[in-house]
Design a protein around this motif. Structure first.
Motif, PDB file in Angstrom:
ATOM      1  N   MET A 149       0.822  -1.202   0.000  1.00  9.01           N
ATOM      2  CA  MET A 149       0.000   0.000   0.000  1.00  9.01           C
ATOM      3  C   MET A 149       0.864   1.264   0.000  1.00  9.01           C
ATOM      4  O   MET A 149       0.592   2.222  -0.734  1.00  9.01           O
ATOM      5  CB  MET A 149      -0.928  -0.027   1.222  1.00  9.01           C
ATOM      6  CG  MET A 149      -1.890   1.155   1.317  1.00  9.01           C
ATOM      7  SD  MET A 149      -1.213   2.549   2.245  1.00  9.01           S
ATOM      8  CE  MET A 149      -1.023   1.829   3.861  1.00  9.01           C
ATOM      9  N   LEU A 150       1.929   1.268   0.786  1.00  7.92           N
ATOM     10  CA  LEU A 150       2.824   2.427   0.829  1.00  7.92           C
ATOM     11  C   LEU A 150       3.576   2.599  -0.490  1.00  7.92           C
ATOM     12  O   LEU A 150       3.830   3.723  -0.933  1.00  7.92           O
ATOM     13  CB  LEU A 150       3.809   2.279   1.985  1.00  7.92           C
ATOM     14  CG  LEU A 150       3.207   2.378   3.397  1.00  7.92           C
ATOM     15  CD1 LEU A 150       4.262   2.088   4.453  1.00  7.92           C
ATOM     16  CD2 LEU A 150       2.590   3.759   3.618  1.00  7.92           C
ATOM     17  N   ALA A 151       3.927   1.481  -1.125  1.00  9.20           N
ATOM     18  CA  ALA A 151       4.605   1.560  -2.416  1.00  9.20           C
ATOM     19  C   ALA A 151       3.693   2.173  -3.480  1.00  9.20           C
ATOM     20  O   ALA A 151       4.147   2.952  -4.329  1.00  9.20           O
ATOM     21  CB  ALA A 151       5.066   0.169  -2.848  1.00  9.20           C
ATOM     22  N   LEU A 152       2.398   1.833  -3.433  1.00 10.10           N
ATOM     23  CA  LEU A 152       1.444   2.365  -4.405  1.00 10.10           C
ATOM     24  C   LEU A 152       1.178   3.851  -4.204  1.00 10.10           C
ATOM     25  O   LEU A 152       0.786   4.549  -5.145  1.00 10.10           O
ATOM     26  CB  LEU A 152       0.118   1.598  -4.306  1.00 10.10           C
ATOM     27  CG  LEU A 152       0.137   0.144  -4.781  1.00 10.10           C
ATOM     28  CD1 LEU A 152      -1.184  -0.537  -4.437  1.00 10.10           C
ATOM     29  CD2 LEU A 152       0.390   0.080  -6.282  1.00 10.10           C
ATOM     30  N   THR A 153       1.407   4.334  -2.993  1.00 12.62           N
ATOM     31  CA  THR A 153       1.090   5.735  -2.681  1.00 12.62           C
ATOM     32  C   THR A 153       2.331   6.580  -2.437  1.00 12.62           C
ATOM     33  O   THR A 153       2.226   7.674  -1.873  1.00 12.62           O
ATOM     34  CB  THR A 153       0.184   5.799  -1.433  1.00 12.62           C
ATOM     35  OG1 THR A 153       0.858   5.182  -0.326  1.00 12.62           O
ATOM     36  CG2 THR A 153      -1.131   5.097  -1.684  1.00 12.62           C
ATOM     37  N   ASP A 154       3.496   6.064  -2.828  1.00  9.34           N
ATOM     38  CA  ASP A 154       4.756   6.799  -2.635  1.00  9.34           C
ATOM     39  C   ASP A 154       4.928   7.165  -1.163  1.00  9.34           C
ATOM     40  O   ASP A 154       5.059   8.333  -0.799  1.00  9.34           O
ATOM     41  CB  ASP A 154       4.787   8.049  -3.516  1.00  9.34           C
ATOM     42  CG  ASP A 154       6.174   8.704  -3.543  1.00  9.34           C
ATOM     43  OD1 ASP A 154       7.165   8.013  -3.209  1.00  9.34           O
ATOM     44  OD2 ASP A 154       6.251   9.905  -3.854  1.00  9.34           O
ATOM     45  N   GLU A 155       4.903   6.129  -0.341  1.00 13.61           N
ATOM     46  CA  GLU A 155       5.050   6.282   1.115  1.00 13.61           C
ATOM     47  C   GLU A 155       3.952   7.157   1.717  1.00 13.61           C
ATOM     48  O   GLU A 155       4.153   7.848   2.716  1.00 13.61           O
ATOM     49  CB  GLU A 155       6.416   6.887   1.458  1.00 13.61           C
ATOM     50  CG  GLU A 155       7.600   6.047   1.014  1.00 13.61           C
ATOM     51  CD  GLU A 155       7.671   4.714   1.748  1.00 13.61           C
ATOM     52  OE1 GLU A 155       7.263   4.652   2.921  1.00 13.61           O
ATOM     53  OE2 GLU A 155       8.126   3.719   1.135  1.00 13.61           O
ATOM     54  N   GLY A 156       2.778   7.089   1.122  1.00 12.31           N
ATOM     55  CA  GLY A 156       1.644   7.850   1.637  1.00 12.31           C
ATOM     56  C   GLY A 156       1.549   9.268   1.125  1.00 12.31           C
ATOM     57  O   GLY A 156       0.632  10.012   1.510  1.00 12.31           O
ATOM     58  N   ALA A 157       2.451   9.667   0.237  1.00  9.06           N
ATOM     59  CA  ALA A 157       2.440  11.045  -0.275  1.00  9.06           C
ATOM     60  C   ALA A 157       1.313  11.272  -1.274  1.00  9.06           C
ATOM     61  O   ALA A 157       0.802  12.394  -1.414  1.00  9.06           O
ATOM     62  CB  ALA A 157       3.781  11.369  -0.926  1.00  9.06           C
ATOM     63  N   ASP A 158       0.919  10.208  -2.002  1.00  9.02           N
ATOM     64  CA  ASP A 158      -0.143  10.329  -3.004  1.00  9.02           C
ATOM     65  C   ASP A 158      -1.461   9.818  -2.426  1.00  9.02           C
ATOM     66  O   ASP A 158      -1.501   8.755  -1.802  1.00  9.02           O
ATOM     67  CB  ASP A 158       0.198   9.520  -4.256  1.00  9.02           C
ATOM     68  CG  ASP A 158       1.457  10.029  -4.942  1.00  9.02           C
ATOM     69  OD1 ASP A 158       1.751  11.240  -4.802  1.00  9.02           O
ATOM     70  OD2 ASP A 158       2.150   9.224  -5.587  1.00  9.02           O
ATOM     71  N   THR A 159      -2.508  10.582  -2.638  1.00 12.27           N
ATOM     72  CA  THR A 159      -3.848  10.177  -2.202  1.00 12.27           C
ATOM     73  C   THR A 159      -4.753  10.125  -3.421  1.00 12.27           C
ATOM     74  O   THR A 159      -4.980  11.151  -4.089  1.00 12.27           O
ATOM     75  CB  THR A 159      -4.423  11.164  -1.172  1.00 12.27           C
ATOM     76  OG1 THR A 159      -3.568  11.212  -0.022  1.00 12.27           O
ATOM     77  CG2 THR A 159      -5.813  10.720  -0.734  1.00 12.27           C
ATOM     78  N   TYR A 160      -5.264   8.948  -3.726  1.00  6.25           N
ATOM     79  CA  TYR A 160      -6.145   8.780  -4.882  1.00  6.25           C
ATOM     80  C   TYR A 160      -7.579   9.103  -4.476  1.00  6.25           C
ATOM     81  O   TYR A 160      -8.053   8.698  -3.405  1.00  6.25           O
ATOM     82  CB  TYR A 160      -6.056   7.351  -5.411  1.00  6.25           C
ATOM     83  CG  TYR A 160      -4.662   6.957  -5.823  1.00  6.25           C
ATOM     84  CD1 TYR A 160      -4.070   7.516  -6.950  1.00  6.25           C
ATOM     85  CD2 TYR A 160      -3.931   6.032  -5.081  1.00  6.25           C
ATOM     86  CE1 TYR A 160      -2.783   7.155  -7.333  1.00  6.25           C
ATOM     87  CE2 TYR A 160      -2.648   5.672  -5.454  1.00  6.25           C
ATOM     88  CZ  TYR A 160      -2.082   6.236  -6.582  1.00  6.25           C
ATOM     89  OH  TYR A 160      -0.813   5.891  -6.953  1.00  6.25           O
ATOM     90  N   LEU A 161      -8.269   9.840  -5.343  1.00  2.00           N
ATOM     91  CA  LEU A 161      -9.623  10.293  -5.049  1.00  2.00           C
ATOM     92  C   LEU A 161     -10.652   9.500  -5.845  1.00  2.00           C
ATOM     93  O   LEU A 161     -10.369   9.024  -6.950  1.00  2.00           O
ATOM     94  CB  LEU A 161      -9.766  11.782  -5.372  1.00  2.00           C
ATOM     95  CG  LEU A 161      -8.798  12.729  -4.639  1.00  2.00           C
ATOM     96  CD1 LEU A 161      -9.030  14.170  -5.091  1.00  2.00           C
ATOM     97  CD2 LEU A 161      -8.941  12.609  -3.130  1.00  2.00           C
ATOM     98  N   VAL A 162     -11.831   9.355  -5.257  1.00  3.37           N
ATOM     99  CA  VAL A 162     -12.958   8.726  -5.945  1.00  3.37           C
ATOM    100  C   VAL A 162     -13.805   9.827  -6.551  1.00  3.37           C
ATOM    101  O   VAL A 162     -14.232  10.762  -5.845  1.00  3.37           O
ATOM    102  CB  VAL A 162     -13.800   7.888  -4.963  1.00  3.37           C
ATOM    103  CG1 VAL A 162     -15.024   7.309  -5.665  1.00  3.37           C
ATOM    104  CG2 VAL A 162     -12.949   6.785  -4.353  1.00  3.37           C
ATOM    105  N   GLY A 163     -14.035   9.757  -7.855  1.00  5.72           N
ATOM    106  CA  GLY A 163     -14.760  10.821  -8.548  1.00  5.72           C
ATOM    107  C   GLY A 163     -16.176  11.008  -8.049  1.00  5.72           C
ATOM    108  O   GLY A 163     -16.897  10.034  -7.789  1.00  5.72           O
ATOM    109  N   LYS A 164     -16.582  12.252  -7.884  1.00  4.72           N
ATOM    110  CA  LYS A 164     -17.949  12.549  -7.463  1.00  4.72           C
ATOM    111  C   LYS A 164     -18.935  12.146  -8.553  1.00  4.72           C
ATOM    112  O   LYS A 164     -18.683  12.308  -9.739  1.00  4.72           O
ATOM    113  CB  LYS A 164     -18.080  14.047  -7.171  1.00  4.72           C
ATOM    114  CG  LYS A 164     -17.273  14.513  -5.968  1.00  4.72           C
ATOM    115  CD  LYS A 164     -17.498  15.998  -5.717  1.00  4.72           C
ATOM    116  CE  LYS A 164     -16.709  16.457  -4.497  1.00  4.72           C
ATOM    117  NZ  LYS A 164     -16.901  17.917  -4.226  1.00  4.72           N
TER     118      LYS A 164
END
Length: 335
Positions: A149-164
């Motif tokens: 999970m941390l690898a997918l988010t660049d150590e938590g720096a990236d947050t993916y959003l769910v489109g409204k």
């Protein structure tokens, strides 16, 4: 010379033992429900905002995600196992769902379910086929899933959003008849889980493996396959809970899931499932989750207490329940 005896007649002892046995079983199965009702009743009279529709709805929605995880944990613990990876799988499922939402709802749902179920499958194979300890295997999976999970988010720096406006967002944020859709999904899953555990051959195998693995094998129960399936189910449900939580929050939050495995285990055990396996109730796990959430809400209502007190109270509840289960089990065994 004859001596008087104070022992009851032989025919009276079995009846008394049977009544006591039934009482012990009722306490074990429904004790948490009685405590939940009592705490809720006291809180309703003590705090004006506790029994309001908004507060009840918020508690129900907040309980839904943990309840789904606890449902999978119930099957695992009934077999005598443990799954420490569910918290990390919950977080991983949320991140994967949010990332996948950019490619459509189908990807957003199938990706976390597939990946988390696959990790559950690996857990089950190592435990059932290689006969490794569930604690060690699922601890390694917990660390591995968190690292992924941390690898997918660049150590938590990236947050993916769910489109409204997407179907996934509606699934997490929409409501039907005044209840959030995750609550309805949770209720459906628990009804299905109760039917599977109580009314199917697979459910019988789950109880048999937890009761006595060697005896279950002699009876022809597929012990290895049953263990594998419960860990797959646990991973699948943890991933689903994470995906629904991401849909509810409209993002894949990386800091969630820490300690959730302990909350799920606490809820399951408080609900009457034996840590040693062989006995457990899906409905009890739901009650255990609600009890933990009500306690947390009461502490928040008090206001002067730090939220960490919720962990103290939960730990105290767990200790009392485990001691009570041990005492009831020994008492029923001696009768």
């Amino acid at each position: 010379m004859t001596h008087a005896t104070t022992e009851p007649p032989a025919e009276a002892r079995p009846a008394g033992s049977a009544r006591s046995d039934r009482l012990s079983a009722l306490v074990q199965q429904h004790g948490a429900l009685a405590v939940l009702l009592l705490v809720s009743l006291v809180a309703s009279f003590s705090f004006d905002s506790f029994a309001t529709g908004d507060n009840i709805s918020n508690m129900a929605t907040g309980s839904a995600f943990l309840a789904i995880v606890a449902l999978g944990m119930t099957f695992v613990i009934v077999t005598g196992g443990i799954d420490l990876s569910v918290g990390s799988l919950f977080a991983l499922g949320g991140v994967l769902a949010a990332w996948g939402s950019r490619h459509g709802t189908l990807v957003a749902l199938l990706l976390p379910l597939s990946v988390c179920a696959l990790i559950g499958l690996v857990n089950g194979l190592l435990i059932a086929r290689s006969r490794l300890a569930p604690f060690i295997v699922t601890l390694a999976a917990m660390l591995g899933a968190r690292g992924l999970m941390l690898a997918l988010t660049d150590e938590g720096a990236d947050t993916y959003l769910v489109g409204k406006g997407s179907f996934l967002a509606e699934l997490g944020q929409g409501s039907t008849l005044g209840l959030a859709k995750p609550v309805w999904i949770t209720l459906v899953l628990f009804v299905a889980g109760a039917v599977v555990l109580r009314r199917t051959r697979f459910g019988q195998h789950v109880y048999a493996v937890g009761g006595n693995e060697d005896a279950a094998a002699l009876m022809g129960a597929p012990v290895a396959r049953t263990k594998i399936l419960v860990y797959v189910l646990s991973g699948l449900l943890a991933g689903l809970a994470g995906a629904l939580n991401a849909a509810w929050l409209a993002s894949g939050v990386t800091i969630l899931g820490n300690g959730m495995e302990l909350e799920a285990i606490s809820a399951v055990v408080i609900g009457g499932t034996l840590l040693t396996g062989g006995l457990g109730y899906v409905s009890g796990s739901l009650v255990g989750v609600l009890l933990l959430k009500v306690i947390q809400n009461v502490i928040n209502q008090i206001g002067s207490l730090d939220s960490s007190y919720q962990q103290v109270v939960s730990g105290a509840f767990l200790a009392v329940v485990v001691v009570a289960q041990t005492w009831l089990g020994r008492r029923r065994h001696l009768m």
